[in-house]
Design a protein around this motif. Sequence first.
Motif, PDB file in Angstrom:
ATOM      1  N   GLY A 139     -34.231  -8.602  57.589  1.00 25.69           N
ATOM      2  CA  GLY A 139     -33.539  -7.389  58.001  1.00 25.69           C
ATOM      3  C   GLY A 139     -32.105  -7.394  57.493  1.00 25.69           C
ATOM      4  N   GLN A 140     -31.325  -6.440  57.955  1.00 27.85           N
ATOM      5  CA  GLN A 140     -29.910  -6.356  57.593  1.00 27.85           C
ATOM      6  C   GLN A 140     -29.134  -6.836  58.806  1.00 27.85           C
ATOM      7  OE1 GLN A 140     -27.205  -5.633  55.975  1.00 27.85           O
ATOM      8  NE2 GLN A 140     -28.114  -5.525  53.939  1.00 27.85           N
ATOM      9  N   LYS A 141     -28.488  -8.002  58.672  1.00 25.55           N
ATOM     10  CA  LYS A 141     -27.764  -8.601  59.786  1.00 25.55           C
ATOM     11  C   LYS A 141     -28.648  -8.659  61.040  1.00 25.55           C
ATOM     12  CE  LYS A 141     -23.326  -7.530  57.780  1.00 25.55           C
ATOM     13  NZ  LYS A 141     -23.802  -7.273  56.468  1.00 25.55           N
ATOM     14  N   LYS A 143     -31.054  -6.820  61.992  1.00 28.04           N
ATOM     15  CA  LYS A 143     -31.691  -5.561  62.439  1.00 28.04           C
ATOM     16  C   LYS A 143     -32.746  -5.131  61.426  1.00 28.04           C
ATOM     17  CE  LYS A 143     -28.082  -3.004  64.880  1.00 28.04           C
ATOM     18  NZ  LYS A 143     -26.910  -2.544  64.142  1.00 28.04           N
ATOM     19  N   PRO A 144     -33.880  -4.577  61.922  1.00 28.24           N
ATOM     20  CA  PRO A 144     -34.890  -4.112  60.961  1.00 28.24           C
ATOM     21  C   PRO A 144     -34.323  -3.027  60.047  1.00 28.24           C
ATOM     22  CG  PRO A 144     -35.521  -3.532  63.221  1.00 28.24           C
ATOM     23  CD  PRO A 144     -34.281  -4.350  63.301  1.00 28.24           C
ATOM     24  N   VAL A 145     -34.727  -3.062  58.797  1.00 29.24           N
ATOM     25  CA  VAL A 145     -34.212  -2.103  57.845  1.00 29.24           C
ATOM     26  C   VAL A 145     -35.378  -1.584  57.004  1.00 29.24           C
ATOM     27  CG1 VAL A 145     -33.656  -3.862  56.109  1.00 29.24           C
ATOM     28  CG2 VAL A 145     -32.366  -1.741  56.133  1.00 29.24           C
ATOM     29  N   ARG A 190     -29.065  -0.391  53.335  1.00 31.66           N
ATOM     30  CA  ARG A 190     -28.636   0.267  54.569  1.00 31.66           C
ATOM     31  C   ARG A 190     -28.468   1.765  54.353  1.00 31.66           C
ATOM     32  NH1 ARG A 190     -23.325  -1.412  55.664  1.00 31.66           N
ATOM     33  NH2 ARG A 190     -23.522  -2.658  53.793  1.00 31.66           N
ATOM     34  N   GLU A 246     -39.001   0.605  58.191  1.00 35.05           N
ATOM     35  CA  GLU A 246     -38.103   0.174  59.258  1.00 35.05           C
ATOM     36  C   GLU A 246     -38.857   0.160  60.588  1.00 35.05           C
ATOM     37  OE1 GLU A 246     -34.529   2.488  59.384  1.00 35.05           O
ATOM     38  OE2 GLU A 246     -33.914   1.629  61.309  1.00 35.05           O
TER      39      GLU A 246
END
Length: 268
Positions: A139-141, A143-145, A190, A246
């Motif tokens: 993910g991005q940091k 979080k799911p992306v 993102r 996502e």
Amino acid sequence: MTSLSDILADLVSDVDAVFLFSPNGSFYERFEDIQDVVVIGAENTVDADTFVELPIPFADIQDRIKFGIEGAMDDDLVGDGDVVACIGSLFSDDADFASRVRVDETMRSGIYDLFTNSRADPAVISDVFEVALELGRKGQKGKPVGALFVVGDAGKVMNKSRPLSYNPFEKSHVHVGDPIVNVMLKEFSRLDGAFVISDSGKIVSAYRYLEPSAEGVDIPKGLGARHMAGGAITRDTNATSIVLSESDGLVRAFKGGQLILELDPEEY
Ligand SMILES: Nc1ncnc2c1ncn2[C@@H]1O[C@H](COP(=O)(O)OP(=O)(O)OP(=O)(O)O)[C@@H](O)[C@H]1O
Ligand SMILES: [Mn+2]
């Protein structure tokens, strides 16, 4: 009286071909005198005469076997109705599993075709898969992306899309597979829209809003505009789309307007 060996012998009796999955040297040597042996793996490390390349490792053994069979069908090594013994290693480096598979035209899912008959270089498709799978895992940091990569036939894809914002790749000549570029792709994921990638792997653009004219592309329930656009653009053009969702975290590939492959990043 039936012995265990009889049962196992039945598994491999009268087969038309033997498929060895990623055998090491000594494993392969044991098959030297057997006819119609096909080696299937990422690389032909044993110098087999007949070899089918696996573009991604396929953690799922069924996917691996299906890919091998499709590849062998495409190369006319086996055909409808043939029976194949698939032998490989699941838990050790030596042969530790065998499966008897009847080749059937309906087994052609298009996975093999996705890599070998796409406009884009097969290595570019597998590099994009790698990025999408890794993004799906991490993910991005945390979080799911989601992300949408449209690979191949870039000129036509650009004609059927418009920019959502300035293109950070405008004057650059960078390619997928380069570790720095993979970091950039993950960073830009993102942002809205699609990445457009050329046949040779050059990143042509980020932030593209796709406007394919095709309608009625079937996508799995619960998915929306990203997957619809990603699927439809592959019917309007000769591109292949690789989409990370996502919402359900899966990576999917579309070609010719069809959903061809669905992978769970957690398994790779
Ligand atoms: N036509 C399009 N071209 C490019 N990108 C698009 C397009 N439509 C939607 N997107 C991108 O997809 C994102 C998610 O949209 P949406 O939730 O409808 O898609 P989805 O198929 O449900 O995907 P997910 O499973 O990731 O939610 C949007 O924020 C946008 O960035
Ligand atoms: Mn959604």
